[in-house]
Design a protein around this motif. Structure first.
Motif, short mmCIF file in Angstrom:
data_model
loop_
_atom_site.label_atom_id
_atom_site.label_comp_id
_atom_site.label_asym_id
_atom_site.label_seq_id
_atom_site.Cartn_x
_atom_site.Cartn_y
_atom_site.Cartn_z
N HIS A 8 -24.62 0.07 31.88
CA HIS A 8 -23.72 -0.94 31.31
C HIS A 8 -22.64 -1.33 32.30
CE1 HIS A 8 -24.78 0.07 26.84
NE2 HIS A 8 -25.83 -0.31 27.55
N THR A 9 -22.12 -0.35 33.05
CA THR A 9 -21.04 -0.65 33.99
C THR A 9 -21.51 -1.58 35.12
OG1 THR A 9 -21.54 1.41 35.18
CG2 THR A 9 -19.75 1.48 33.58
N ASP A 10 -22.81 -1.55 35.44
CA ASP A 10 -23.34 -2.46 36.47
C ASP A 10 -23.41 -3.90 35.97
OD1 ASP A 10 -23.68 -0.37 38.25
OD2 ASP A 10 -25.81 -0.10 37.77
N LEU A 11 -23.55 -4.08 34.66
CA LEU A 11 -23.70 -5.42 34.08
C LEU A 11 -22.36 -6.10 33.82
CD1 LEU A 11 -26.51 -4.57 31.51
CD2 LEU A 11 -26.79 -5.66 33.74
N ILE A 12 -21.34 -5.30 33.47
CA ILE A 12 -20.03 -5.86 33.14
C ILE A 12 -19.43 -6.53 34.38
CG2 ILE A 12 -17.68 -5.28 32.41
CD1 ILE A 12 -19.02 -3.04 30.70
N GLY A 13 -19.00 -7.78 34.20
CA GLY A 13 -18.40 -8.54 35.29
C GLY A 13 -19.37 -9.45 36.01
N LEU A 14 -20.68 -9.32 35.73
CA LEU A 14 -21.64 -10.20 36.39
C LEU A 14 -21.53 -11.62 35.85
CD1 LEU A 14 -24.97 -8.12 36.52
CD2 LEU A 14 -23.23 -8.40 38.29
N GLU A 15 -21.71 -12.59 36.73
CA GLU A 15 -21.74 -14.00 36.35
C GLU A 15 -23.07 -14.27 35.65
OE1 GLU A 15 -20.28 -17.63 38.82
OE2 GLU A 15 -22.36 -17.21 39.39
N VAL A 16 -23.02 -15.09 34.60
CA VAL A 16 -24.23 -15.45 33.86
C VAL A 16 -24.49 -16.94 34.06
CG1 VAL A 16 -25.36 -15.50 31.60
CG2 VAL A 16 -23.75 -13.67 32.14
N CYS A 17 -25.68 -17.28 34.58
CA CYS A 17 -26.09 -18.67 34.78
C CYS A 17 -27.33 -18.92 33.95
CB CYS A 17 -26.43 -18.93 36.25
SG CYS A 17 -25.08 -18.62 37.39
N ASP A 18 -27.54 -20.19 33.57
CA ASP A 18 -28.80 -20.52 32.91
C ASP A 18 -29.86 -20.77 33.98
OD1 ASP A 18 -28.50 -23.16 33.81
OD2 ASP A 18 -27.91 -23.92 31.85
N THR A 19 -31.08 -21.04 33.56
CA THR A 19 -32.19 -21.18 34.51
C THR A 19 -32.01 -22.40 35.42
OG1 THR A 19 -33.47 -22.32 32.80
CG2 THR A 19 -33.86 -19.95 33.08
N GLY A 20 -31.13 -23.33 35.04
CA GLY A 20 -30.85 -24.49 35.87
C GLY A 20 -29.70 -24.28 36.84
N GLY A 21 -29.07 -23.09 36.77
CA GLY A 21 -27.98 -22.78 37.68
C GLY A 21 -26.59 -23.04 37.14
N THR A 22 -26.48 -23.55 35.91
CA THR A 22 -25.17 -23.81 35.30
C THR A 22 -24.53 -22.48 34.90
OG1 THR A 22 -25.96 -25.91 34.42
CG2 THR A 22 -23.97 -24.99 33.41
N VAL A 23 -23.28 -22.28 35.29
CA VAL A 23 -22.56 -21.04 34.94
C VAL A 23 -22.21 -21.08 33.46
CG1 VAL A 23 -20.52 -19.64 35.36
CG2 VAL A 23 -21.67 -20.77 37.28
N LEU A 24 -22.63 -20.04 32.74
CA LEU A 24 -22.34 -19.93 31.31
C LEU A 24 -21.10 -19.09 31.05
CD1 LEU A 24 -25.99 -19.29 30.06
CD2 LEU A 24 -24.75 -21.46 30.07
N VAL A 30 -21.10 -4.71 26.98
CA VAL A 30 -22.46 -4.55 26.48
C VAL A 30 -22.34 -3.86 25.13
CG1 VAL A 30 -24.74 -3.57 26.91
CG2 VAL A 30 -23.33 -4.33 28.84
N GLN A 31 -22.87 -4.50 24.10
CA GLN A 31 -22.79 -3.99 22.72
C GLN A 31 -24.17 -3.49 22.30
OE1 GLN A 31 -19.83 -4.51 20.80
NE2 GLN A 31 -18.83 -5.45 22.56
N ASN A 32 -24.20 -2.50 21.44
CA ASN A 32 -25.46 -2.11 20.82
C ASN A 32 -25.17 -1.90 19.35
OD1 ASN A 32 -27.68 -0.67 19.70
ND2 ASN A 32 -28.40 -0.38 21.78
N LEU A 33 -25.68 -2.83 18.54
CA LEU A 33 -25.44 -2.78 17.10
C LEU A 33 -26.66 -2.25 16.36
CD1 LEU A 33 -23.61 -6.23 16.87
CD2 LEU A 33 -22.62 -3.97 17.21
N GLY A 34 -27.54 -1.55 17.07
CA GLY A 34 -28.68 -0.91 16.44
C GLY A 34 -30.02 -1.56 16.72
N ALA A 35 -30.03 -2.86 17.01
CA ALA A 35 -31.30 -3.57 17.21
C ALA A 35 -31.56 -3.83 18.70
CB ALA A 35 -31.29 -4.89 16.45
N GLY A 36 -30.80 -3.18 19.56
CA GLY A 36 -30.95 -3.40 21.00
C GLY A 36 -29.65 -3.88 21.60
N ASP A 37 -29.60 -3.90 22.92
CA ASP A 37 -28.38 -4.27 23.61
C ASP A 37 -28.10 -5.77 23.54
OD1 ASP A 37 -27.79 -1.67 24.37
OD2 ASP A 37 -28.83 -1.83 26.28
N LEU A 38 -26.83 -6.10 23.46
CA LEU A 38 -26.35 -7.49 23.47
C LEU A 38 -25.31 -7.60 24.57
CD1 LEU A 38 -25.75 -7.86 19.63
CD2 LEU A 38 -27.56 -9.00 20.92
N LEU A 39 -25.38 -8.65 25.36
CA LEU A 39 -24.37 -8.92 26.37
C LEU A 39 -23.30 -9.81 25.76
CD1 LEU A 39 -26.64 -9.72 29.45
CD2 LEU A 39 -25.67 -7.51 28.78
N GLU A 40 -22.06 -9.35 25.78
CA GLU A 40 -20.94 -10.16 25.29
C GLU A 40 -20.45 -11.00 26.47
OE1 GLU A 40 -16.61 -9.82 23.08
OE2 GLU A 40 -17.43 -8.07 24.07
#
Length: 78
Positions: A8-24, A30-40
């Motif tokens: 989780h610590t490796d993922l926190i702070g990473l930039e998130v882009c869509d497949t077209g390169g737009t920064v989201l 990183v949350q886990n509410l029981g059904a798998g991990d979710l990126l906040e």
């Protein structure tokens, strides 16, 4: 560690882009509410944080070397 497992610590702070390169935004936590991990994700264009499922479909690429995640979010999430 397998290629598709991350600390989780490796993922926190990473930039998130869509497949077209737009920064989201940036992974805030990183949350886990029981059904798998979710990126906040937070970003300047977002009114509130967005929870992106951390699945191969929604997050096809995690590039720790480039410090970014390529996301293919479900329609209407962002």
């Amino acid at each position: 560690m397998p290629d598709d497992e991350f600390y989780h610590t490796d993922l926190i702070g990473l930039e998130v882009c869509d497949t077209g390169g737009t920064v989201l935004g940036t992974v805030r936590s990183v949350q886990n509410l029981g059904a798998g991990d979710l990126l906040e994700i937070s970003g300047p264009g977002l009114k509130s944080t967005v929870l992106l499922p951390f699945t191969k479909e929604a997050v096809p690429t995690v590039d720790l070397g480039q410090g970014r995640i390529i996301a293919d979010p479900p329609e209407g999430l962002f």
